[in-house]
Structures are given as structure tokens and as C-alpha cells.
Design a protein around this motif. Structure first.
Motif, PDB file in Angstrom:
ATOM      1  N   TYR A   1      29.729 -38.700  -9.235  1.00  0.00           N
ATOM      2  CA  TYR A   1      30.340 -39.614  -7.520  1.00  0.00           C
ATOM      3  C   TYR A   1      31.816 -40.482  -7.985  1.00  0.00           C
ATOM      4  CZ  TYR A   1      30.821 -43.043  -3.840  1.00  0.00           C
ATOM      5  OH  TYR A   1      30.831 -43.593  -3.085  1.00  0.00           O
ATOM      6  N   ALA A   2      32.096 -40.706  -8.271  1.00  0.00           N
ATOM      7  CA  ALA A   2      33.598 -41.978  -8.545  1.00  0.00           C
ATOM      8  C   ALA A   2      34.689 -42.628  -7.099  1.00  0.00           C
ATOM      9  CB  ALA A   2      34.427 -41.261  -9.502  1.00  0.00           C
ATOM     10  N   ASN A   3      34.826 -42.986  -7.123  1.00  0.00           N
ATOM     11  CA  ASN A   3      35.228 -43.798  -6.409  1.00  0.00           C
ATOM     12  C   ASN A   3      36.402 -45.171  -6.832  1.00  0.00           C
ATOM     13  OD1 ASN A   3      34.300 -46.493  -5.063  1.00  0.00           O
ATOM     14  ND2 ASN A   3      32.635 -45.449  -5.873  1.00  0.00           N
ATOM     15  N   LYS A   4      37.233 -44.853  -6.017  1.00  0.00           N
ATOM     16  CA  LYS A   4      38.073 -46.408  -6.528  1.00  0.00           C
ATOM     17  C   LYS A   4      39.397 -46.564  -5.427  1.00  0.00           C
ATOM     18  CE  LYS A   4      41.901 -47.081 -10.172  1.00  0.00           C
ATOM     19  NZ  LYS A   4      41.866 -47.118 -11.685  1.00  0.00           N
ATOM     20  N   LYS A   5      39.685 -47.995  -5.207  1.00  0.00           N
ATOM     21  CA  LYS A   5      39.740 -48.058  -3.942  1.00  0.00           C
ATOM     22  C   LYS A   5      41.643 -47.573  -3.256  1.00  0.00           C
ATOM     23  CE  LYS A   5      40.566 -51.855  -1.183  1.00  0.00           C
ATOM     24  NZ  LYS A   5      40.132 -53.246  -0.863  1.00  0.00           N
ATOM     25  N   GLU A   6      41.434 -47.306  -5.123  1.00  0.00           N
ATOM     26  CA  GLU A   6      43.186 -46.764  -4.369  1.00  0.00           C
ATOM     27  C   GLU A   6      43.331 -45.303  -4.005  1.00  0.00           C
ATOM     28  OE1 GLU A   6      42.914 -49.067  -7.710  1.00  0.00           O
ATOM     29  OE2 GLU A   6      42.952 -50.916  -5.628  1.00  0.00           O
ATOM     30  N   ASN A   7      42.363 -44.913  -4.532  1.00  0.00           N
ATOM     31  CA  ASN A   7      42.570 -43.425  -4.424  1.00  0.00           C
ATOM     32  C   ASN A   7      42.019 -42.291  -4.178  1.00  0.00           C
ATOM     33  OD1 ASN A   7      44.017 -43.843  -6.768  1.00  0.00           O
ATOM     34  ND2 ASN A   7      43.585 -42.154  -8.226  1.00  0.00           N
ATOM     35  N   GLY A   8      40.870 -43.254  -3.763  1.00  0.00           N
ATOM     36  CA  GLY A   8      39.793 -43.017  -3.060  1.00  0.00           C
ATOM     37  C   GLY A   8      38.490 -42.370  -3.543  1.00  0.00           C
ATOM     38  N   PHE A   9      37.551 -40.939  -3.006  1.00  0.00           N
ATOM     39  CA  PHE A   9      35.975 -41.805  -3.930  1.00  0.00           C
ATOM     40  C   PHE A   9      36.085 -39.633  -3.576  1.00  0.00           C
ATOM     41  CE2 PHE A   9      34.493 -41.984   0.726  1.00  0.00           C
ATOM     42  CZ  PHE A   9      33.454 -40.476   0.755  1.00  0.00           C
TER      43      PHE A   9
ATOM     44  N   GLY B   1      34.318 -47.205  -9.696  1.00  0.00           N
ATOM     45  CA  GLY B   1      33.034 -46.469 -10.937  1.00  0.00           C
ATOM     46  C   GLY B   1      32.723 -45.452 -10.238  1.00  0.00           C
ATOM     47  N   GLY B   2      31.460 -45.250 -10.941  1.00  0.00           N
ATOM     48  CA  GLY B   2      31.511 -43.603 -10.929  1.00  0.00           C
ATOM     49  C   GLY B   2      29.759 -43.367 -11.480  1.00  0.00           C
TER      50      GLY B   2
ATOM     51  N   ARG C   1      32.761 -43.919   2.501  1.00  0.00           N
ATOM     52  CA  ARG C   1      31.764 -44.471   0.731  1.00  0.00           C
ATOM     53  C   ARG C   1      30.742 -44.947   1.194  1.00  0.00           C
ATOM     54  NH1 ARG C   1      34.770 -49.092  -2.650  1.00  0.00           N
ATOM     55  NH2 ARG C   1      34.322 -50.205  -0.548  1.00  0.00           N
ATOM     56  N   GLU C   2      29.938 -45.953   2.438  1.00  0.00           N
ATOM     57  CA  GLU C   2      29.070 -46.540   2.529  1.00  0.00           C
ATOM     58  C   GLU C   2      28.275 -45.143   3.175  1.00  0.00           C
ATOM     59  OE1 GLU C   2      26.095 -48.743   2.329  1.00  0.00           O
ATOM     60  OE2 GLU C   2      28.298 -48.793   2.328  1.00  0.00           O
ATOM     61  N   LYS C   3      28.572 -44.143   3.516  1.00  0.00           N
ATOM     62  CA  LYS C   3      27.936 -43.297   4.122  1.00  0.00           C
ATOM     63  C   LYS C   3      27.353 -42.160   3.231  1.00  0.00           C
ATOM     64  CE  LYS C   3      30.250 -42.060   8.640  1.00  0.00           C
ATOM     65  NZ  LYS C   3      30.945 -40.986   9.084  1.00  0.00           N
ATOM     66  N   VAL C   4      28.132 -42.213   1.532  1.00  0.00           N
ATOM     67  CA  VAL C   4      28.001 -41.281   0.668  1.00  0.00           C
ATOM     68  C   VAL C   4      26.407 -42.118  -0.077  1.00  0.00           C
ATOM     69  CG1 VAL C   4      28.709 -40.557  -1.474  1.00  0.00           C
ATOM     70  CG2 VAL C   4      30.043 -39.949   0.646  1.00  0.00           C
ATOM     71  N   ASN C   5      26.700 -43.504   0.050  1.00  0.00           N
ATOM     72  CA  ASN C   5      26.378 -44.060  -1.153  1.00  0.00           C
ATOM     73  C   ASN C   5      24.594 -44.404  -0.102  1.00  0.00           C
ATOM     74  OD1 ASN C   5      28.337 -45.821  -2.816  1.00  0.00           O
ATOM     75  ND2 ASN C   5      28.633 -47.295  -1.123  1.00  0.00           N
TER      76      ASN C   5
END
Length: 178
Positions: free
Chosen positions: A129-137, A111-112, A87-91
Motif C-alpha cells: 500500500y502506497a499513497n502520496k497526496k499529489e499522485n493518489g494511492f 508513504g507505504g 484513503r481512510e477506507k483503505v486504512n
């Protein structure tokens, strides 16, 4: 001697011209075959418009659209460190000045956001781009030619009323199902 100088200059310019900075395209290529990722490429044909009458704006939006690339990371309790790292790489990639943020929803951790590459009326790529800790991104690249924000909205409306080939979207079901 001049010939060697010319060759040396040419080779040095060749290497200087190669950009080494990360991009979403490079990130997609590097991760599309890894086990924690789901990769999907969709051609415009996944939107079946045979039985749908299209407005001129919808036709224009469909003509400007080339393909959609999706890369998703499925998160679970065993890969949280990897999730945070990816996630940090994408950010970091999306902080580059070539990606202009159009809108953001949610908080920084969940969020997204919607980004675009190009200029207001000549957009080559939209990035969702969307991410949620429980599901992924998930990172979705909508690639086209001379798109504008209205084209993307029209494309989304068209997807709602057209017959979508759900078979092509099957790999993404894995991400949203527990």
C-alpha cells in the motif's frame, strides 16, 4: 413443527455466518469500475521466464504465486476530498487484525506499508500500500499459496531479470504521469 424450527435455525446460522466487515477484496470489487480508479489484474504469465534460467528458490516463488490485483486512485486538485475519504477506507480495512503489518516507510499521510494475510510461513496474500497526496494511492495484492517473505523477495528479483509484459501494465502509466 420440528421441520420449521430446523429450517429457521439453518437460515439464521446461514446469515450469522456471512461476514459483513469490509475487506480489500470487497473494496476492489466495489471500486474497480469507478472513474477515479485504475484496476488491473495480472496473471503469473506477465512474468515471461522463457529465456531466463531460474534457481530453485525462484521456481518455488513463482509456483506459490497465483495473481496480482492492483487498484489505484489517481489524485488531482479536484478530487482531494474523495482521495482522503477513499484513503481512510483503505486504512480502516488494513487496521483489521487479519492484515499483519510487515514494514512501513514514510509518514502516516504519505508513504507505504507492506502487510500480509496468513501465518509467517503460510502466507496467502501480501498487500503493498502506497499513497502520496499529489499522485493518489495504490493497493497491490500479491495472492498466492503458502508464500513466505522470501518468496516475495525472490519474485521481485525474478521480475527484475525476467522479460515483463509491459502492455499489461499500461493502465498504471496513467497514475504516474502528470
Amino acid at each position: 413443527m420440528k421441520r420449521y424450527l430446523f429450517i429457521g435455525f439453518f437460515v439464521s446460522m446461514l446469515f450469522a455466518g456471512c461476514e459483513q466487515k469490509p475487506s480489500l477484496q470487497k473494496y476492489f470489487v466495489a471500486n474497480s469500475d469507478k472513474k477515479d480508479f485504475i484496476s488491473l489484474d495480472l496473471a503469473p504469465t506477465f512474468i515471461n521466464v522463457d529465456k531466463v534460467s531460474l534457481s530453485s528458490a525462484e521456481k518455488e516463488a513463482l509456483e506459490s504465486f497465483k495473481k496480482i490485483n492492483v487498484l489505484a486512485f489517481k489524485s488531482d486538485s479536484l478530487n482531494q476530498n474523495k482521495f482522503n475519504e477513499e484513503r481512510e477506507k483503505v486504512n480502516t480495512i488494513l487496521k483489521d487484525k487479519s492484515y499483519q503489518q510487515l514494514m512501513r516507510v514514510g509518514s502516516g499521510k504519505e508513504g507505504g506499508a507492506v502487510y500480509f494475510v496468513g501465518q509467517d510461513e503460510h502466507i496467502d496474500e501480501f498487500v503493498l500500500y502506497a499513497n502520496k497526496k499529489e499522485n493518489g494511492f495504490a493497493v497491490v495484492r500479491v495472492i498466492g499459496d503458502d508464500m513466505n517473505p522470501t518468496d516475495v523477495l525472490n519474485l521481485m528479483r525474478l521480475m527484475q531479470k525476467a522479460n515483463i509484459d509491459m502492455e499489461q501494465l499500461k493502465p498504471l502509466q496513467e497514475l504516474v504521469q502528470p
